[in-house]
Design an enzyme around this catalytic site. Structure first.
Site, PDB file in Angstrom:
ATOM      1  N   MET A 126      31.870  31.570  19.456  1.00 16.56           N
ATOM      2  CA  MET A 126      33.093  31.870  18.720  1.00 16.56           C
ATOM      3  C   MET A 126      34.205  30.931  19.174  1.00 16.56           C
ATOM      4  O   MET A 126      34.856  30.277  18.364  1.00 16.56           O
ATOM      5  CB  MET A 126      33.529  33.326  18.982  1.00 16.56           C
ATOM      6  CG  MET A 126      32.513  34.358  18.560  1.00 16.56           C
ATOM      7  SD  MET A 126      33.033  36.034  18.960  1.00 16.56           S
ATOM      8  CE  MET A 126      32.198  36.263  20.505  1.00 16.56           C
ATOM      9  N   PRO A 129      38.027  24.878  21.597  1.00 17.21           N
ATOM     10  CA  PRO A 129      39.086  24.388  22.492  1.00 17.21           C
ATOM     11  C   PRO A 129      40.473  24.894  22.064  1.00 17.21           C
ATOM     12  O   PRO A 129      41.305  25.202  22.904  1.00 17.21           O
ATOM     13  CB  PRO A 129      38.971  22.866  22.355  1.00 17.21           C
ATOM     14  CG  PRO A 129      37.531  22.635  22.007  1.00 17.21           C
ATOM     15  CD  PRO A 129      37.095  23.815  21.180  1.00 17.21           C
ATOM     16  N   ALA A 179      40.641  35.533   7.573  1.00 25.49           N
ATOM     17  CA  ALA A 179      39.446  36.229   8.046  1.00 25.49           C
ATOM     18  C   ALA A 179      38.330  36.210   7.003  1.00 25.49           C
ATOM     19  O   ALA A 179      37.144  36.115   7.348  1.00 25.49           O
ATOM     20  CB  ALA A 179      39.806  37.666   8.401  1.00 25.49           C
ATOM     21  N   GLU A 243      29.988  45.740  22.513  1.00 28.87           N
ATOM     22  CA  GLU A 243      30.174  44.560  23.362  1.00 28.87           C
ATOM     23  C   GLU A 243      31.223  44.831  24.439  1.00 28.87           C
ATOM     24  O   GLU A 243      31.077  44.417  25.587  1.00 28.87           O
ATOM     25  CB  GLU A 243      30.576  43.364  22.501  1.00 28.87           C
ATOM     26  CG  GLU A 243      29.457  42.935  21.561  1.00 28.87           C
ATOM     27  CD  GLU A 243      29.864  41.923  20.498  1.00 28.87           C
ATOM     28  OE1 GLU A 243      29.101  41.751  19.545  1.00 28.87           O
ATOM     29  OE2 GLU A 243      30.948  41.332  20.612  1.00 28.87           O
ATOM     30  N   ARG A 269      31.298  46.924  61.645  1.00 26.79           N
ATOM     31  CA  ARG A 269      32.240  45.986  62.269  1.00 26.79           C
ATOM     32  C   ARG A 269      33.178  46.716  63.237  1.00 26.79           C
ATOM     33  O   ARG A 269      33.727  47.767  62.899  1.00 26.79           O
ATOM     34  CB  ARG A 269      33.071  45.312  61.160  1.00 26.79           C
ATOM     35  CG  ARG A 269      34.090  44.334  61.647  1.00 26.79           C
ATOM     36  CD  ARG A 269      33.459  43.030  62.031  1.00 26.79           C
ATOM     37  NE  ARG A 269      34.449  42.053  62.451  1.00 26.79           N
ATOM     38  CZ  ARG A 269      34.145  40.926  63.067  1.00 26.79           C
ATOM     39  NH1 ARG A 269      32.872  40.615  63.319  1.00 26.79           N
ATOM     40  NH2 ARG A 269      35.091  40.077  63.416  1.00 26.79           N
ATOM     41  N   GLN A 280      42.756  54.604  60.020  1.00 23.05           N
ATOM     42  CA  GLN A 280      43.183  55.446  58.891  1.00 23.05           C
ATOM     43  C   GLN A 280      43.401  54.595  57.631  1.00 23.05           C
ATOM     44  O   GLN A 280      43.066  55.017  56.521  1.00 23.05           O
ATOM     45  CB  GLN A 280      44.470  56.196  59.246  1.00 23.05           C
ATOM     46  CG  GLN A 280      44.826  57.216  58.181  1.00 23.05           C
ATOM     47  CD  GLN A 280      46.209  57.792  58.365  1.00 23.05           C
ATOM     48  OE1 GLN A 280      47.190  57.053  58.497  1.00 23.05           O
ATOM     49  NE2 GLN A 280      46.307  59.099  58.390  1.00 23.05           N
ATOM     50  N   GLU A 368      44.935  41.519  27.413  1.00 25.80           N
ATOM     51  CA  GLU A 368      46.162  41.610  26.607  1.00 25.80           C
ATOM     52  C   GLU A 368      45.792  41.955  25.157  1.00 25.80           C
ATOM     53  O   GLU A 368      46.447  42.784  24.515  1.00 25.80           O
ATOM     54  CB  GLU A 368      46.937  40.284  26.651  1.00 25.80           C
ATOM     55  CG  GLU A 368      47.542  39.955  28.013  1.00 25.80           C
ATOM     56  CD  GLU A 368      46.494  39.571  29.061  1.00 25.80           C
ATOM     57  OE1 GLU A 368      45.550  38.854  28.729  1.00 25.80           O
ATOM     58  OE2 GLU A 368      46.628  40.020  30.224  1.00 25.80           O
TER      59      GLU A 368
END
Ligand SMILES: Cc1cc2nc3c(=O)[nH]c(=O)nc-3n(C[C@H](O)[C@H](O)[C@H](O)COP(=O)(O)OP(=O)(O)OC[C@H]3O[C@@H](n4cnc5c(N)ncnc54)[C@H](O)[C@@H]3O)c2cc1C
Length: 378
Positions: A126, A129, A179, A243, A269, A280, A368
């Site tokens: 889709m 650039p 579209a 998707e 660790r 804490q 966004e």
């Protein structure tokens, strides 16, 4: 933790075999694949032979005809070990469904069985650039000339783009329309004039081949048009909820794995004579993240339930994509911090998962754009 109720015994058995496959056939090779910039073709064929590609496709087209929960299991097991190089999801759950839903018999029988066997790899192109979020701005054209369309243009950032044998290309069949001038085509690498660019270098997803594609007077037979001319945009919109959920599902699996790695690491660790886990700050950070991951898990599972009933709307799927990818990045970033300097070393899974997670907020529609879509429903 709240028990998950989505899966049956059959799904659980499938999960066991996918987990074995990921641990035996993928994990030992992933670092080498990251170094070379792509996964070996062989793993595609092995996944096909094991039934892990295109599982929801009907049996007549090489799939197993199973429900989408099997696909959910595949995503979760892949991201449990952060095998981010495998472009299986895009191939099986984006490309194959377009062929099945909008392709004619020729397209379905030519491509789907080979895709299910892992002999052909699929991609979808889709982005260009100069057009990503604004899909209506694509400049690639497919102009009808007798029995074929003449395809011209270029695409970028294409997942599986270097490996692919076939690609669904979004092109304008009528550049004067918005579209309604957009159509989808199945283009395969055998068509003269179709070339692939270099593999793009990225800060994460290093084993995943992401490429540019170029189309120079490619003669695409009319029978390779997916759906009706001018229906491409509507088809794209139709497939989007699933998707977007795929990205949310990967995010949750990744965040859950990161939490487990970090709990284990901070328990091992030592600093100032005690386990890092015992500070804490560490415990409270992990407690906060575990709470949010649990909230995300319940929301995503509910969205999956709705999706299975074809009741998941675009706004809710967009919420899942946006919120879960933000959560994933927040969890992974905090987990890197709790690993200290080791969290910045490539040999640690947390480091790779963190680098891989950044793009989740960008592709599949940026977050966004997700907020745009959500706001339209308010
Ligand atoms: C690793 C990777 C894999 C990818 N795989 C594929 C693939 O397989 N196939 C494919 O087609 N594409 C793929 N993409 C492309 C991806 O979908 C696009 O990068 C994405 O949609 C954003 O488009 P863009 O990069 O052109 O950014 P732009 O659209 O230029 O956006 C730039 C910034 O502007 C913001 N913005 C744009 N429009 C609006 C708006 N209306 N309101 C508010 N903010 C806005 C964006 O959110 C973003 O922050 C991939 C990208 C990456 C990085």
């Amino acid at each position: 933790m709240i028990e998950r109720t989505l899966f049956s015994e059959e799904h659980r058995q499938f999960r066991d075999s996918v987990r074995r496959f990921m641990e035996q056939e993928v994990a030992p090779h992933h670092e080498a694949w990251e170094d070379q910039g792509y996964v070996d073709r062989e793993v595609w064929r092995k996944a096909g032979a094991a039934g892990f590609l295109c599982p929801t496709m009907p049996e007549e087209y090489g799939g197993a005809g199973v429900d989408k929960l099997f696909s959910v299991v595949l995503f979760e097991e892949q991201f449990r070990i952060n095998a981010s190089g495998l472009g299986f999801g895009l191939h099986s759950e984006i490309v194959a469904p377009y062929l099945l839903h909008y392709g004619n018999d020729h397209i379905k029988s030519t491509y789907l069985p080979s895709m299910a066997r892992g002999e052909m790899i699929g991609a979808i192109a889709m982005s260009e650039p100069a057009a990503g979020s604004d899909l209506q701005g694509v400049r690639t054209t497919a102009i009808k000339q007798g029995e074929h369309y003449l395809l011209n243009g270029s695409k970028t950032f294409i997942t599986n783009g270097w490996h692919c044998d076939l690609v669904i290309v979004v092109a304008k069949t009528d550049p004067t329309l918005g579209a309604k001038g957009i159509s989808l085509f199945v283009v395969d690498t055998g068509m003269p004039g179709f070339t692939k660019g270099k593999r793009l270098k990225k800060p994460g997803l290093k084993a995943q081949d992401t490429s540019e594609l170029f189309f120079d007077n490619v003669k695409v037979p009319q029978q390779n048009l997916l759906g009706a001319e001018g229906s491409g945009f509507a088809s794209l919109m139709q497939e989007l909820p699933w998707e977007r959920m795929q990205i949310a599902i990967m995010s949750m699996a990744s965040a859950e794995a990161a939490l487990q790695w970090t709990i284990a690491y901070t328990r091992e660790r030592k600093a100032f004579g005690q386990e890092v886990f015992k500070f804490q700050h560490t415990r409270f950070t992990l407690a906060e993240l575990a709470t949010e991951v649990q909230i995300g898990r319940v929301f995503v599972d509910r969205c999956i339930e709705l999706l299975l009933k074809n009741q998941l709307d675009t706004a809710t799927a967009s919420m899942a994509k946006y919120w879960c990818t933000e959560l994933q990045f927040k969890v992974l970033d905090a987990c890197v911090q709790l690993h200290g300097g080791y969290g910045y070393m490539w040999e640690y899974p947390i480091t790779r998962a963190w680098a891989d997670s950044r793009v989740q907020r960008i592709y599949g529609g940026t977050n966004e754009i997700m907020k745009e879509l959500i706001s339209r429903s308010l």
